[in-house]
Design an enzyme around this catalytic site. Structure first.
Site, PDB file in Angstrom:
ATOM      1  N   PHE A 154      29.176  20.518-170.097  1.00 42.75           N
ATOM      2  CA  PHE A 154      28.837  19.243-170.737  1.00 42.75           C
ATOM      3  C   PHE A 154      27.965  18.344-169.878  1.00 42.75           C
ATOM      4  O   PHE A 154      27.323  17.426-170.391  1.00 42.75           O
ATOM      5  CB  PHE A 154      30.120  18.470-171.122  1.00 42.75           C
ATOM      6  CG  PHE A 154      30.755  17.740-169.958  1.00 42.75           C
ATOM      7  CD1 PHE A 154      30.268  16.509-169.533  1.00 42.75           C
ATOM      8  CD2 PHE A 154      31.831  18.278-169.259  1.00 42.75           C
ATOM      9  CE1 PHE A 154      30.830  15.842-168.450  1.00 42.75           C
ATOM     10  CE2 PHE A 154      32.399  17.618-168.191  1.00 42.75           C
ATOM     11  CZ  PHE A 154      31.890  16.389-167.780  1.00 42.75           C
ATOM     12  N   LYS A 178      24.947  29.045-175.835  1.00 45.30           N
ATOM     13  CA  LYS A 178      26.195  28.418-176.295  1.00 45.30           C
ATOM     14  C   LYS A 178      26.325  27.115-175.529  1.00 45.30           C
ATOM     15  O   LYS A 178      26.759  27.084-174.376  1.00 45.30           O
ATOM     16  CB  LYS A 178      27.372  29.350-175.991  1.00 45.30           C
ATOM     17  CG  LYS A 178      28.568  29.195-176.895  1.00 45.30           C
ATOM     18  CD  LYS A 178      29.243  27.847-176.871  1.00 45.30           C
ATOM     19  CE  LYS A 178      30.199  27.647-175.746  1.00 45.30           C
ATOM     20  NZ  LYS A 178      30.756  26.269-175.699  1.00 45.30           N
ATOM     21  N   SER A 231      33.379  25.149-165.189  1.00 43.19           N
ATOM     22  CA  SER A 231      34.452  25.031-164.191  1.00 43.19           C
ATOM     23  C   SER A 231      34.768  26.398-163.578  1.00 43.19           C
ATOM     24  O   SER A 231      34.510  27.448-164.192  1.00 43.19           O
ATOM     25  CB  SER A 231      35.704  24.472-164.863  1.00 43.19           C
ATOM     26  OG  SER A 231      36.128  25.359-165.873  1.00 43.19           O
ATOM     27  N   CYS A 286      27.834  18.929-160.232  1.00 38.13           N
ATOM     28  CA  CYS A 286      28.398  19.882-159.273  1.00 38.13           C
ATOM     29  C   CYS A 286      27.799  19.676-157.892  1.00 38.13           C
ATOM     30  O   CYS A 286      28.241  20.296-156.940  1.00 38.13           O
ATOM     31  CB  CYS A 286      28.133  21.299-159.753  1.00 38.13           C
ATOM     32  SG  CYS A 286      26.383  21.636-159.886  1.00 38.13           S
ATOM     33  N   GLU A 380      38.773  19.364-157.715  1.00 34.97           N
ATOM     34  CA  GLU A 380      37.553  18.746-158.242  1.00 34.97           C
ATOM     35  C   GLU A 380      37.947  17.547-159.109  1.00 34.97           C
ATOM     36  O   GLU A 380      38.541  17.719-160.170  1.00 34.97           O
ATOM     37  CB  GLU A 380      36.753  19.765-159.063  1.00 34.97           C
ATOM     38  CG  GLU A 380      35.397  19.238-159.475  1.00 34.97           C
ATOM     39  CD  GLU A 380      34.552  20.279-160.206  1.00 34.97           C
ATOM     40  OE1 GLU A 380      35.111  21.098-160.948  1.00 34.97           O
ATOM     41  OE2 GLU A 380      33.313  20.232-160.037  1.00 34.97           O
TER      42      GLU A 380
HETATM   43  P1  NAD Z   1      34.159  24.091-168.758  1.00 34.11           P
HETATM   44  O1  NAD Z   1      34.411  25.228-167.849  1.00 34.11           O
HETATM   45  O2  NAD Z   1      35.318  23.404-169.371  1.00 34.11           O
HETATM   46  O3  NAD Z   1      33.219  24.553-169.981  1.00 34.11           O
HETATM   47  C1  NAD Z   1      32.036  25.277-169.758  1.00 34.11           C
HETATM   48  C2  NAD Z   1      31.757  26.143-170.989  1.00 34.11           C
HETATM   49  O4  NAD Z   1      32.835  27.071-171.162  1.00 34.11           O
HETATM   50  C3  NAD Z   1      31.656  25.337-172.271  1.00 34.11           C
HETATM   51  O5  NAD Z   1      30.578  25.827-173.020  1.00 34.11           O
HETATM   52  C4  NAD Z   1      33.000  25.572-172.958  1.00 34.11           C
HETATM   53  O6  NAD Z   1      32.908  25.570-174.362  1.00 34.11           O
HETATM   54  C5  NAD Z   1      33.414  26.949-172.455  1.00 34.11           C
HETATM   55  N1  NAD Z   1      34.872  27.090-172.295  1.00 34.11           N
HETATM   56  C6  NAD Z   1      35.780  26.131-172.000  1.00 34.11           C
HETATM   57  N2  NAD Z   1      37.004  26.658-171.876  1.00 34.11           N
HETATM   58  C7  NAD Z   1      36.882  27.995-172.084  1.00 34.11           C
HETATM   59  C8  NAD Z   1      37.797  29.090-172.083  1.00 34.11           C
HETATM   60  N3  NAD Z   1      39.098  28.929-171.830  1.00 34.11           N
HETATM   61  N4  NAD Z   1      37.313  30.333-172.338  1.00 34.11           N
HETATM   62  C9  NAD Z   1      36.009  30.538-172.582  1.00 34.11           C
HETATM   63  N5  NAD Z   1      35.097  29.522-172.601  1.00 34.11           N
HETATM   64  C10 NAD Z   1      35.522  28.272-172.352  1.00 34.11           C
HETATM   65  O7  NAD Z   1      33.242  23.063-167.935  1.00 34.11           O
HETATM   66  P2  NAD Z   1      32.766  21.596-168.382  1.00 34.11           P
HETATM   67  O8  NAD Z   1      33.937  20.672-168.324  1.00 34.11           O
HETATM   68  O9  NAD Z   1      31.953  21.655-169.607  1.00 34.11           O
HETATM   69  O10 NAD Z   1      31.740  21.255-167.192  1.00 34.11           O
HETATM   70  C11 NAD Z   1      32.134  20.717-165.965  1.00 34.11           C
HETATM   71  C12 NAD Z   1      32.340  21.784-164.918  1.00 34.11           C
HETATM   72  O11 NAD Z   1      31.138  22.524-164.749  1.00 34.11           O
HETATM   73  C13 NAD Z   1      32.663  21.220-163.548  1.00 34.11           C
HETATM   74  O12 NAD Z   1      33.659  22.021-162.954  1.00 34.11           O
HETATM   75  C14 NAD Z   1      31.349  21.333-162.796  1.00 34.11           C
HETATM   76  O13 NAD Z   1      31.467  21.410-161.389  1.00 34.11           O
HETATM   77  C15 NAD Z   1      30.831  22.605-163.355  1.00 34.11           C
HETATM   78  N6  NAD Z   1      29.390  22.728-163.174  1.00 34.11           N
HETATM   79  C16 NAD Z   1      28.968  23.576-162.195  1.00 34.11           C
HETATM   80  C17 NAD Z   1      27.617  23.695-161.929  1.00 34.11           C
HETATM   81  C18 NAD Z   1      27.131  24.594-160.840  1.00 34.11           C
HETATM   82  O14 NAD Z   1      25.941  24.726-160.687  1.00 34.11           O
HETATM   83  N7  NAD Z   1      27.995  25.226-160.068  1.00 34.11           N
HETATM   84  C19 NAD Z   1      26.692  22.953-162.677  1.00 34.11           C
HETATM   85  C20 NAD Z   1      27.152  22.111-163.694  1.00 34.11           C
HETATM   86  C21 NAD Z   1      28.526  22.014-163.926  1.00 34.11           C
END
Ligand code: NAD
Length: 489
Positions: A154, A178, A231, A286, A380
């Site tokens: 997000f 997605k 995440s 991140c 985090e």
């Molecule tokens: P999230 O892991 O909750 O969601 C990411 C994606 O996974 C979304 O599209 C979501 O629909 C999907 N998803 C969520 N739960 C799932 C599950 N149980 N099974 C399969 N798919 C699932 O992350 P978020 O809250 O959208 O984003 C924030 C996180 O992303 C933070 O931890 C941040 O550090 C990380 N992030 C990392 C980087 C990087 O470069 N390392 C960059 C941006 C964000």
């Protein structure tokens, strides 16, 4: 600057060049700026993933059969469209994600830079050829992988999709995106602009939804590569599931970035950098500073940080966090640290923005005398909060950084070359800053962390991503029958 959204409409899937509703299952989408309803989004299933895969498979032979010089012509036009529609893209990002207008615009600017990199790929991937024996040549071509998928979080609804889309399609793949279901609207505009730029139907598709879509992507036999950003918990699930289905996968996870501050650091520059790193995008990036490790006597820098943090105003220079749950989670970390003996020097809890009482705001927060065992030091938090851990010397500071399970970024603030070099060598992170709080390596350098911040071999952008989005074809050629024969003939 227009921050309103016209009447909420459904955010639909984009399959084979058309927007299609997944009528029955919809989820409301709210703006975190004020809590207002801005859209609904399709919660798709394996059926819609398969529809998108079939469209991508149909488009693949023609698209992958073009030369790369031909393919990037579409991206040159697309880059111009991003520039032309920058205000509108900024507005969508601002409203759906809640970051400030200028942060949203910076995100679109970064998407432009990522697209420019993809336009340069024909120059970068020019073939390698060598006469390996007299009269015998080997040439190496980079061929696309096929139908690929990109799963986004997000926090950067415009930029993170651009980490993957331009490079993957320039290199001849057909993609299914997605987006995060809580910020699905930026992707809609991306699809429209790619189509306007001349991208053939089916080369780029969007399937909206959550877990069910991600699982269907990991399981679909015709998807050859999956990139994920989100995440660590979900990155691990996706990496394991995709690779167990014999796909290539790169999965970027969460972060806990440490900024090591030495007493000789430039006071004003360090204070403003640390505060900007922890509060930019409301700490929801991140690359945000999460822990400042203050070495020895750094009170003068901490005092200056307090002054700087007080200038950061929720609803003005500080955007909202994504949801009520996120606000509550962030405030809970601060409560628990305080109860365990940490000292809250600047307190952003209970922030409310006048006129936007329905929004989700946390003010900038500085928590001093945090100890490494506290949850706020290890987990985090993903909000505009910095924990300060004090150490006696640089060695101890590096050990604190090394103990983190994550490894996205680390930085050092000092005027000493040898101290900086020590951190550059010993920090356990993929991206290092020296007197820079957000050390994002700009193109052509690749983006990606270490440890629990990334699973998979390649980084996600820059030259490293070429390996991920292509497979090597090695051809050995002999045309001249007179050529000397050898063990390879
Ligand atoms: P999230 O892991 O909750 O969601 C990411 C994606 O996974 C979304 O599209 C979501 O629909 C999907 N998803 C969520 N739960 C799932 C599950 N149980 N099974 C399969 N798919 C699932 O992350 P978020 O809250 O959208 O984003 C924030 C996180 O992303 C933070 O931890 C941040 O550090 C990380 N992030 C990392 C980087 C990087 O470069 N390392 C960059 C941006 C964000």
């Amino acid at each position: 600057m227009d921050t309103t959204i016209a009447k909420p409409t459904e955010t639909q899937n984009f399959i084979n060049g058309s927007f299609v509703s997944n009528g029955s299952k919809q989820m409301d989408v709210f703006s975190p700026l004020d809590g207002s309803l801005i859209s609904t989004v399709s919660l798709s299933s394996a059926k819609e993933v398969d529809d998108a895969v079939q469209a991508a498979r149909k488009a693949y032979p023609e698209w992958s059969g073009r030369t790369i010089k031909d393919r990037v012509q579409v991206l040159y036009k697309y880059r111009e469209l991003l520039e032309k529609h920058k205000d509108e893209l900024t507005q969508i990002c601002h409203v759906e994600n809640g970051k400030t207008w200028s942060e949203s615009m910076a995100e679109v600017d970064k998407s432009i830079e990522l697209t420019e990199f993809a336009c340069s790929l024909p120059q970068i991937i020019a073939n390698e050829v060598q006469e390996v024996s007299r009269g015998v040549e080997v040439r190496l071509d980079r061929k696309p992988v096929g139908v690929v998928a990109s799963i986004a979080p997000f926090n950067f609804p415009n930029m993170v999709p651009h980490w993957t889309i331009p490079n993957a399609i320039a290199l001849g793949n057909c993609m299914i995106l997605k987006p995060s279901e809580v910020v699905p609207m930026s992707a809609t505009r991306i699809a429209e602009l790619l189509k306007e730029a001349g991208l053939p139907d089916g080369v780029f598709n969007i399937v909206n939804g959550g877990k069910e879509v991600v699982e269907a992507i990991c399981d679909h036999p015709d998807i050859k590569a999956v990139s994920f950003v989100g995440s660590t918990k979900v990155a691990k699930i996706v990496y394991k599931r995709a690779t167990s289905n014999l796909k290539r996968c790169v999965a970027l996870g969460g972060a806990k970035n440490h900024l090591i501050v030495l007493p000789d650091a430039h006071e004003e520059m360090t204070a403003s950098n640390v505060v900007a790193s922890m509060s930019g995008c409301a700490g929801q990036r991140c690359m945000a500073a999460a822990v400042m490790v203050g070495v020895d006597k750094v009170d003068h820098i901490v005092s200056r940080m307090v002054q700087e943090a007080k200038k950061v105003v929720p609803g003005d220079t500080l955007g909202s966090v994504i949801s009520k749950e996120a606000k509550e989670r962030i405030e809970r970390y601060i409560d628990e640290a305080e109860a365990a003996g940490a000292k809250v020097l600047v307190d952003g809890r209970k922030a409310v923005v006048k006129g936007k009482e329905g929004g989700f705001y946390v003010g900038p927060t500085i928590v001093d005398y945090v100890t490494p065992d506290m949850a706020i030091a290890k987990e985090e938090v993903f909000g505009p909060v910095i924990s300060i851990i004090r150490t006696k010397n640089l060695d101890d500071a590096i050990l604190v950084e090394n103990a983190s399970e994550y490894g996205n970024a680390a930085a050092v603030f000092t005027q000493s070359g040898s101290a900086a070099k020590e951190v550059m060598e010993r920090a356990s992170a993929g991206m290092i800053g020296v007197n820079i709080g957000v050390p994002v390596p700009r193109e052509p350098f690749p983006f990606g962390g270490w440890n629990d911040s990334k699973f998979g071999v390649c980084d996600i952008t820059g030259k490293s991503s070429i390996e991920f989005w292509t497979q090597n074809k090695k051809t050995t050629v002999k045309w001249n029958p007179e050529a000397r024969t050898n063990w390879m003939s």
